[in-house]
Design a protein around this motif. Structure first.
Motif, short mmCIF file in Angstrom:
data_model
loop_
_atom_site.label_atom_id
_atom_site.label_comp_id
_atom_site.label_asym_id
_atom_site.label_seq_id
_atom_site.Cartn_x
_atom_site.Cartn_y
_atom_site.Cartn_z
N HIS A 158 0.84 -1.20 0.00
CA HIS A 158 0.00 0.00 0.00
C HIS A 158 0.88 1.25 0.00
O HIS A 158 1.71 1.45 0.89
CB HIS A 158 -0.90 -0.02 1.25
N ALA A 159 0.72 2.11 -1.00
CA ALA A 159 1.49 3.36 -1.07
C ALA A 159 1.06 4.31 0.05
O ALA A 159 -0.13 4.53 0.26
CB ALA A 159 1.28 4.03 -2.42
N ILE A 160 2.04 4.86 0.78
CA ILE A 160 1.69 5.77 1.88
C ILE A 160 2.18 7.20 1.65
O ILE A 160 1.56 8.15 2.11
CB ILE A 160 2.16 5.26 3.25
N TYR A 161 3.29 7.39 0.92
CA TYR A 161 3.69 8.76 0.57
C TYR A 161 4.74 8.73 -0.53
O TYR A 161 5.37 7.70 -0.78
CB TYR A 161 4.21 9.54 1.79
N SER A 162 4.92 9.88 -1.18
CA SER A 162 5.97 10.05 -2.18
C SER A 162 6.88 11.19 -1.76
O SER A 162 6.46 12.10 -1.03
CB SER A 162 5.36 10.36 -3.56
N GLU A 163 8.10 11.16 -2.21
CA GLU A 163 9.07 12.20 -1.86
C GLU A 163 10.09 12.37 -2.98
O GLU A 163 10.31 11.46 -3.78
CB GLU A 163 9.78 11.86 -0.55
N ASP A 164 10.72 13.54 -3.00
CA ASP A 164 11.78 13.81 -3.96
C ASP A 164 13.12 13.31 -3.43
O ASP A 164 13.34 13.26 -2.22
CB ASP A 164 11.91 15.32 -4.20
N TYR A 165 14.01 12.99 -4.35
CA TYR A 165 15.43 12.89 -4.01
C TYR A 165 16.02 14.29 -4.14
O TYR A 165 15.60 15.08 -5.01
CB TYR A 165 16.16 11.95 -4.95
N ILE A 166 16.98 14.62 -3.29
CA ILE A 166 17.63 15.92 -3.33
C ILE A 166 19.15 15.75 -3.32
O ILE A 166 19.66 14.67 -2.97
CB ILE A 166 17.21 16.80 -2.12
N LEU A 167 19.85 16.79 -3.69
CA LEU A 167 21.30 16.81 -3.59
C LEU A 167 21.68 17.54 -2.32
O LEU A 167 21.17 18.63 -2.04
CB LEU A 167 21.90 17.53 -4.80
N LEU A 277 -2.65 -4.96 13.53
CA LEU A 277 -3.55 -4.25 12.63
C LEU A 277 -3.66 -2.77 13.01
O LEU A 277 -3.73 -1.90 12.14
CB LEU A 277 -4.93 -4.90 12.65
N SER A 278 -3.64 -2.50 14.31
CA SER A 278 -3.73 -1.09 14.74
C SER A 278 -2.45 -0.34 14.38
O SER A 278 -2.50 0.85 14.04
CB SER A 278 -3.99 -1.00 16.25
N LEU A 279 -1.30 -1.03 14.41
CA LEU A 279 -0.05 -0.38 14.02
C LEU A 279 -0.03 -0.11 12.52
O LEU A 279 0.40 0.97 12.07
CB LEU A 279 1.14 -1.25 14.42
N ILE A 280 -0.50 -1.05 11.72
CA ILE A 280 -0.62 -0.84 10.27
C ILE A 280 -1.48 0.39 10.00
O ILE A 280 -1.15 1.25 9.18
CB ILE A 280 -1.20 -2.08 9.58
N ASP A 281 -2.59 0.49 10.72
CA ASP A 281 -3.49 1.63 10.56
C ASP A 281 -2.80 2.94 10.92
O ASP A 281 -2.98 3.96 10.24
CB ASP A 281 -4.73 1.42 11.43
N LEU A 282 -1.99 2.93 11.97
CA LEU A 282 -1.27 4.15 12.36
C LEU A 282 -0.25 4.57 11.30
O LEU A 282 -0.08 5.76 11.02
CB LEU A 282 -0.56 3.93 13.70
N TRP A 287 0.44 9.39 7.28
CA TRP A 287 0.70 10.09 6.03
C TRP A 287 -0.57 10.52 5.31
O TRP A 287 -0.50 11.01 4.18
CB TRP A 287 1.56 9.23 5.11
N ASP A 288 -1.73 10.35 5.96
CA ASP A 288 -2.96 10.86 5.38
C ASP A 288 -2.89 12.38 5.28
O ASP A 288 -2.29 13.05 6.14
CB ASP A 288 -4.18 10.49 6.24
N PHE A 289 -3.54 12.95 4.28
CA PHE A 289 -3.54 14.40 4.11
C PHE A 289 -4.09 15.08 5.37
O PHE A 289 -5.15 14.72 5.88
CB PHE A 289 -4.39 14.81 2.91
#
Length: 295
Positions: A158-167, A277-282, A287-289
């Motif tokens: 399950h995708a939870i967030y996206s991020e950039d790579y930086i220098l 299951l509660s930890l998965i939910d956390l 990362w929810d909006f």
């Protein structure tokens, strides 16, 4: 038939040699040979064909090897869980993480522990997609984070967030430029066994960049140390930079942009406890909006 005999047989198969297996097991070769013969007598068929030059596995021996590996793994897992219950009525929750996620994961685990104060956790860094898949399907971890989606019949990814790579570079470089290209820069990159390096190699190929690599490392923390030493510039995930001590280092956007997505993974065929299951939910809610989190 004993678990020990299964372990002896597995060693012979994997080393393809009674001599090497006996050295690994720290038993005499005659004792090992006798144990395998006893195992064969009990099951009623040959597992191995022996000659003066080599050891060959029979067709039935191959199937028996696969069953034996599974039985031995489950045995050790059961023993470990039994020992866990000496310390708590609830087995420890095992979590596989990426180095770059360690800071925010600690926030989530702390919140979970506030609800279950007697809970015991085990955190492991697992860096390759293959190793993560194996750990989940072998029940070695309950939850694992990955920077690639895992495609497997037994795994929810399950995708939870996206991020950039930086220098990352010392503050006094690049004249306060907001973005840079990676052409001709001295780069400090992860070793090529890691998924992050595969992301970067793909990026270099797509944009026809021949990277000038001056150093390869196993950890982002190590990369930052060498940036401080002015050996080059590191490419790291943005959230790792934001959540770790990077004093006197500047984060610069990479042009063209390069991103990754972080996934939470768990075995859908495993009967997870309410606590797991509660930890998965956390993890997902963190990362929810609009959900509060620390960077």
């Amino acid at each position: 038939m004993k678990i020990l005999h299964f372990e002896y047989y597995i060693a012979v198969v994997e080393y393809r040699s009674f001599t090497k297996a006996s050295n690994y097991l720290h038993i005499s070769q005659p004792s090992l040979t006798a144990a395998i013969q006893k195992l064969e007598n009990e099951i009623g068929y040959k597992l191995l064909m022996r000659s003066t030059k080599e050891v060959k596995i029979t067709e039935r021996g191959i199937l028996f090897y696969q069953y034996a590996k599974e039985i031995v793994h489950k045995y050790h897992q059961t023993v470990e869980n039994m020992y866990d219950l000496n310390y708590s009525n609830n087995p420890k929750i095992k979590i596989g993480i990426l180095e770059s996620t360690s800071k925010w994961v600690s926030v989530v685990v702390r919140e979970h522990c506030n609800h279950y104060e007697d809970q015991h956790y085990m955190i492991r860094e697992i860096l390759s997609t293959a190793a993560i898949t194996k750990a989940i399907t072998n029940y070695d971890v309950h939850i694992a984070l990955s920077n690639e989606q895992i495609v497997h019949d037994d795994i929810i990814s399950h995708a939870i967030y996206s991020e950039d790579y930086i220098l990352v570079a010392p503050d006094d470089t690049f004249n306060k430029q907001k973005s840079v290209q990676l052409h001709d820069l001295p780069l400090i990159l992860p070793n090529d066994t890691f998924q992050v390096r595969k992301h970067l190699n793909d990026y270099f190929m797509r944009h026809n960049i021949r990277p000038r690599i001056v150093l390869e490392v196993d950890r982002f923390e190590t990369a930052l140390n060498y940036v401080h030493a002015r050996m080059g510039y590191a490419v790291i995930p943005k959230i790792y930079y934001q959540s770790n001590n990077a004093s006197h280092l500047n984060a610069i956007a990479i042009r063209p942009n390069i991103k990754r997505t972080i996934y939470i993974n768990y075995n859908k065929k495993r009967k997870h406890s309410k606590r797991v299951l509660s930890l998965i939910d956390l993890f997902i809610k963190y990362w929810d909006f609009g959900a509060p989190h620390e960077n």
